[in-house]
Design an enzyme around this catalytic site. Structure first.
Site, PDB file in Angstrom:
ATOM      1  N   ASP A 175     -12.437  17.928 -11.117  1.00 47.97           N
ATOM      2  CA  ASP A 175     -11.555  17.003 -11.848  1.00 47.97           C
ATOM      3  C   ASP A 175     -10.228  16.797 -11.112  1.00 47.97           C
ATOM      4  OD1 ASP A 175     -10.655  15.280 -13.836  1.00 47.97           O
ATOM      5  OD2 ASP A 175     -10.040  16.898 -15.190  1.00 47.97           O
TER       6      ASP A 175
ATOM      7  N   GLY B  22     -11.003   6.624 -17.862  1.00 45.33           N
ATOM      8  CA  GLY B  22     -12.367   6.646 -18.401  1.00 45.33           C
ATOM      9  C   GLY B  22     -13.375   7.390 -17.532  1.00 45.33           C
TER      10      GLY B  22
HETATM   11 CA    CA Z   1      -9.724  13.392 -14.784  1.00 48.58          CA
END
Ligand code: CA
Length: 710
Positions: free
Chosen positions: A331, A208
């Site tokens: 990320d 999430g």
């Molecule tokens: Ca990720």
């Protein structure tokens, strides 16, 4: 019902005979439970090598090495490997599970968190379980409605569901024993990872970070489902006090009002219990939203995102951590598999945990104290950092890569896809090599604040601006997949196999037969020599494979099992042949022929809308539609390709789907909370423009001549 009872009876007798045999053999401890199914316990898992005929947990043993001592299938015999049986799933979505095998029963999961139990020798279905996750929950998943498998313990099978539940099933019947909600159902939290079990506790995290969430790991009592402990990855609002001293320390590494946007860190995959230290190592997710300066202005080391955290298994008490990616804007989740091994480094024998990180470096960390021992890149052309300082453990970050700070876009390698992600790796103590499904790809990142985004992902990056940068002619774009055999002691690749044209390999399995098994998106399962990388065998699988294989023995025969089902192109409306495939030496089962691809025709209406409206449509698309339907509407078949949608021809029909939720049960929920009718019409105008572009491109392409090179 009758059939189930009969199966239970037969297998019960076999299991009892098995117990009697094993009880006389001290090197083969068995479960102390009298249950006949899913008979896994601590003693048996500690003796995983003596129980080599089983595959009792996600990574086979506690150390998650994914190395099997079985060797009937080996470099000499593998050429006769053939299909023993297969079993179809009822979904076209991506499949990521590792099959678990305990005493002749194979347990696998499919997309939508469904569980299937089969006779491991014959493929006969024993039971299945559908947690009935609502189709609408798909909008909360970053990366499809996937599931990576079950855990087995003391007669029960455990699965985490996409909607955040942890469910314990009777191993013999699939009946629900308990079912607990591990998340707040008002939030965009999902479970896709496999539960892990040790010390009678089930460890589970969630995903999430892309949805403004605050990650945590929980331990539940395996018998009752009662919550034993919970450890948050990132600090909450200081005004509410801190759960523990680590959260107070961590808060000093954050800036602004991070708690209002969650912070991220969700531990969505790697959890490894180490019986030698009695610690649980947890890989934590990235910070959200992506750009560090937007997430946490002025102060963004951001503990404990992108880290390996060691917690006491019994209490959840923090012991140490190592953070791979401070200031993360790319990320770079630290959630990749955590494999424990004993290695001799610089002449010293050490008990270490290893990770091939999304950020492109292969890390070796001392389990005694979390100290970094080694960090070298396992792919080429990494440009976010020039290296890792072994003394401090900190990366030397390229200032230009800080697009969050420079406000210039940056084309970064590895991409947010990662140099290696959740796809299981394996470590062979025989060759001393780690087999990594790896990728070398660059990708544009441009920061753009998203302050008011009522649903869907909240990344604060602009894909439209990113692709404007990436599409410039001087940009060298690359996108390559590799199987890398990494020598963790010499800190370099021993060999690697490159896939053609953006191809990718799935998870790997290493065996004492000097073999590495790996499926790939080119629709095959392949076996390579573990010491040299020579490709020895492959079988066509009709669909891509991204999951990791497992291996086991029943009745004196060795089997290799893998869950297949993914696409790297083609049509969402054709089957993707999601299945369990099980192979053995001399197997002669044939897959039924593939069905013909349904014909699709680009048939967009006339272009409409001003350039401004189309541009606005593109921005709306990127925020809300892109996560599923793909960057610039290119989604490679995992979801419908909107360029071909009949709904493009009707504003009314398009609105019925996008705003009224006509296809909600398929996962296409109403976006009325987030966008207006005008926005929706802008999206339609943008997708129509993309469809017309594709149509023109197809018309310009020379028709393929039979026999002509193409
Ligand atoms: Ca990720």
């Amino acid at each position: 019902m009758y059939r189930l009872v009969r199966v239970a009876f037969c297998c019960g007798i076999l299991a009892l005979q098995g117990c009697a045999e094993r009880a006389s053999s001290p090197e083969r401890p068995v479960a102390t439970s009298f249950r006949h199914y899913a008979a896994v316990d601590d003693a048996r898992l500690r003796a995983a090598d003596a129980n080599a005929d089983q595959w009792m947990s996600h990574g086979r043993d506690y150390n998650e090495q994914r190395f099997s001592p079985l060797a009937r299938i080996n470099v000499d015999t593998v050429k006769t490997l053939g299909l023993a049986w297969y079993a179809d799933f009822d979904t076209r979505r991506t499949q990521e599970a590792t099959p678990i095998v305990v005493d002749g029963v194979l347990y696998a999961t499919s997309a939508w968190s469904k569980v299937f139990a089969y006779d491991a020798k014959t493929g006969k279905s024993l039971w299945n379980y559908d947690p009935k996750v609502s189709g609408e929950w798909a909008v909360n998943a970053c990366c499809d409605v996937v599931n990576r498998g079950v855990a087995a313990w003391n007669g029960k099978i455990y699965v985490g569901t996409l909607d955040g539940r942890l469910v314990a099933l009777d191993g013999g019947t699939g009946n629900v024993m308990w079912n607990v909600q591990t998340t707040d159902r008002t939030q965009a939290l999902t479970i896709t990872g496999a539960p892990r079990i040790a010390r009678g506790k089930v460890f589970i995290g969630q995903a999430g970070s892309e949805f403004e969430q605050r990650g945590y790991i929980s331990a539940y009592d395996a018998e009752t489902g009662k919550l034993d402990w919970r450890w948050y990855v990132v600090p909450g609002n200081p005004a509410n006090g801190f759960e523990n001293a680590q959260m107070e320390l961590a808060a000093k590494t954050w800036g602004g009002e991070w708690w209002k946007i969650g912070g991220g860190g969700t531990p969505w995959d790697a959890i490894t219990y180490d019986p030698a230290t009695d610690l649980v190592y947890v890989g934590t997710g990235n910070g959200g939203p992506f750009p560090a300066e937007i997430r946490s202005p002025g102060n963004n080391v951001n503990l404990y995102v992108d880290s390996i955290v060691a917690l006491r298994a019994q209490t959840g008490e923090y012991v140490w951590h190592y953070q791979m990616t401070p200031h993360d804007s790319w990320d770079y989740d630290g959630t990749q598999q955590l494999t424990v091994a004993d290695l001799t480094l610089d002449g010293i024998r050490r008990h270490v945990v290893m990770q091939a990180s999304k950020n492109g470096f292969f890390y070796i960390v001392d389990t005694a104290n979390g100290k970094l021992l080694s960090a070298q890149p396992f792919i080429e052309d990494i440009n976010w950092a020039s290296g890792i300082d072994l003394a401090t453990g900190a990366p030397r970050i390229n200032p230009q890569a800080r697009y969050d700070r420079t406000n210039q876009g940056f084309i970064v390698n590895p991409s947010p896809e990662g140099a290696h992600s959740w796809h299981p790796m394996s470590y062979s103590p025989q060759t001393g090599l780690v087999y990594i499904p790896a990728a070398r790809r660059n990708f544009p990142m441009v920061a753009e604040r998203e302050d008011d985004n009522p649903m869907g992902q909240k990344l604060s990056v602009s894909f439209a601006k990113g692709f404007a940068l990436y599409n410039r002619p001087e940009v060298h774009r690359f996108n390559d997949g590799f199987l890398v055999a990494w020598d963790p002691v010499k800190q370099r690749a021993a060999w690697s196999v490159k896939f053609a044209d953006g191809g990718r390999g799935g998870g790997t399995l290493a065996t004492a037969g000097n073999l590495v098994f790996q499926g790939n998106v080119n629709e095959e399962l392949a076996a390579y020599r573990a010491d040299t990388g020579e490709k020895l065998w492959a079988a066509p699988t009709q669909t891509g494979i991204v999951a990791g294989a497992s291996t086991f023995e029943v009745g004196g025969e060795q089997y290799v099992a893998v869950v297949a089902g993914s696409r790297s192109g083609g049509n969402y409306y054709s089957p993707n042949y999601s299945r369990v495939l099980v192979y053995k030496l001399g197997g002669t089962t044939q897959l039924p022929p593939k069905v013909a691809e349904p014909v699709r025709v680009l048939n967009p209406p006339e272009a409409f809308g001003t350039p401004e409206r189309i541009k606005h449509g593109e921005e709306t698309y990127n925020r809300f539609c892109r996560p599923c339907h793909g960057v610039q509407t290119e989604n490679r078949g995992a979801f419908p390709d909107l360029k071909y949608s009949a709904a493009l021809n009707s504003a009314e029909l398009f609105k019925t789907i996008v705003l009224d939720g006509a296809l909600a049960q398929n996962g296409m929920v109403s976006f009325a909370k987030a966008i207006s009718a005008e926005d929706a019409e802008g999206v339609r105008a943008y997708v129509v423009s993309r469809a017309i572009e594709a149509q023109q491109k197809a018309a310009l392409a020379p028709a393929a001549q039979p026999g002509a090179p193409h």
